[in-house]
Write a protein that holds these residues in place. Structure first.
Motif, mmCIF file in Angstrom:
data_model
loop_
_atom_site.group_PDB
_atom_site.id
_atom_site.type_symbol
_atom_site.label_atom_id
_atom_site.label_comp_id
_atom_site.label_asym_id
_atom_site.label_seq_id
_atom_site.Cartn_x
_atom_site.Cartn_y
_atom_site.Cartn_z
ATOM 1 N N GLN A 43 -4.001 -0.433 0.268
ATOM 2 C CA GLN A 43 -5.037 -1.189 0.968
ATOM 3 C C GLN A 43 -6.200 -1.458 0.027
ATOM 4 O O GLN A 43 -6.785 -0.525 -0.518
ATOM 5 C CB GLN A 43 -5.552 -0.403 2.174
ATOM 6 N N SER A 44 -6.525 -2.697 -0.184
ATOM 7 C CA SER A 44 -7.678 -3.090 -0.990
ATOM 8 C C SER A 44 -7.476 -4.517 -1.484
ATOM 9 O O SER A 44 -6.366 -5.057 -1.427
ATOM 10 C CB SER A 44 -7.864 -2.157 -2.194
ATOM 11 N N SER A 59 -3.542 -5.988 -0.945
ATOM 12 C CA SER A 59 -2.702 -4.919 -0.401
ATOM 13 C C SER A 59 -1.221 -5.262 -0.580
ATOM 14 O O SER A 59 -0.808 -6.414 -0.410
ATOM 15 C CB SER A 59 -2.996 -4.717 1.087
ATOM 16 N N ASN A 86 -14.715 -0.529 4.419
ATOM 17 C CA ASN A 86 -13.753 -1.074 3.472
ATOM 18 C C ASN A 86 -13.292 0.023 2.522
ATOM 19 O O ASN A 86 -14.031 0.423 1.628
ATOM 20 C CB ASN A 86 -14.387 -2.220 2.672
#
Length: 290
Positions: A43-44, A59, A86
């Motif tokens: 995730q990012s 992601s 976030n």
């Protein structure tokens, strides 16, 4: 450029290091290490710098990096502005070429893996079904003991080598040119441009941050990165423009100005030169591919 040389804890003992990183944002500077690295971004999103390559990351991406290949993952500004909402999450496996013994990769059945490790010097971006397969394998890797890791890593590398669903990131001519004081200068340039690319940037001001005159800075940047500063800045701006176009919330005019292009006509020409499509064509093709 001279990236920070990182040491992997416990590396000499086990030859394979794996961790799941869950942070508000990725914080390692521009760096390299002796070990190869396989990274799965759970995730990012943001911008990845790998050798002379620059592109957006998101992601689900998986990247294999060769020994001493410099890299830097930089989250989007939202991760720094609102760190509670976030998070950045990734699985990172670092390993030596001799992770299973110095002679292991020299036996004929392991030649595909040996070739893959050599190819990883340019950085490898995993694509297709292989990416989905590796996501599951890397999640399972977190619970393995040291013996299982050797088998598991061999399986992962063989999967990549045999499926051949990947592309190279760095140019074929990319080479490392490092000096001891380069890291601070390059980090300063990267951070400043990423925070200010939407504004009218002055090369003279950026050169001054590196304690150089403009001409010396431009020569230095080209020598260390393999690209001109103007090309580097345009890549950052075009990457942001691509992201805004895919959101579909802005006009082409608005995307151009939000990405630091004060001349929409120049933006259109440059975007087509870099992607082969006009901004409008790009938006239609990727938002509504059918």
């Amino acid at each position: 450029m001279k990236p920070l040389h990182l040491k992997v804890p416990g590396y000499s003992k086990f030859h394979i290091d794996v961790r799941k990183e869950v942070v508000s944002c990725f914080s390692n500077p521009w760096h390299f290490h002796e070990e190869l690295e396989l990274t799965y971004i759970i995730q990012s999103e943001g911008t990845k710098f790998i050798g002379d390559h620059i592109s957006e990351f998101k992601s689900g991406e998986i990247v294999l990096l060769g020994s001493r290949l410099p890299h830097y993952w930089r989250n989007n500004s939202s991760h720094y502005q609102n760190s509670l909402e976030n998070s950045a999450e990734a699985i990172i496996i670092r390993f030596s070429e001799g992770f299973a013994g110095e002679e292991f990769l020299k036996i004929p059945p392991m030649k595909p893996v040996l070739d893959l490790i050599q190819d990883a010097r340019r950085g490898i971006f995993i694509t297709g079904q292989t990416s989905a397969i590796l996501q599951k394998k890397m999640l399972a890797f977190l619970t393995m003991n040291e013996s299982q890791k050797i088998i598991g890593l061999t399986d992962i590398l063989l999967t990549i080598a045999e499926q051949k669903e990947f592309s190279f990131l760095c140019s074929i001519g990319y080479a490392h040119h490092y000096k001891s004081n380069d890291i601070e200068k390059i980090d300063a340039v990267y951070d400043y441009v990423l925070d200010n690319f939407m504004n009218d940037l002055s090369v003279k001001a950026i050169a001054a941050r590196c304690n150089m005159n403009t001409a010396a800075f431009c020569r230095y940047f080209k020598k260390k990165t393999g690209k001109t500063f103007k090309d580097f800045m345009n890549e950052i701006r075009l990457g942001n423009a691509s992201k805004l176009l895919l959101k579909g919330d802005f006009t082409i005019f608005e995307v151009a100005f939000a990405s630091g292009f004060n001349n929409p006509s120049y933006f259109n020409r440059l975007f087509k030169r870099m992607t082969g499509l006009t901004p409008k064509q790009y938006q239609k093709e990727y938002i509504n591919p059918n």
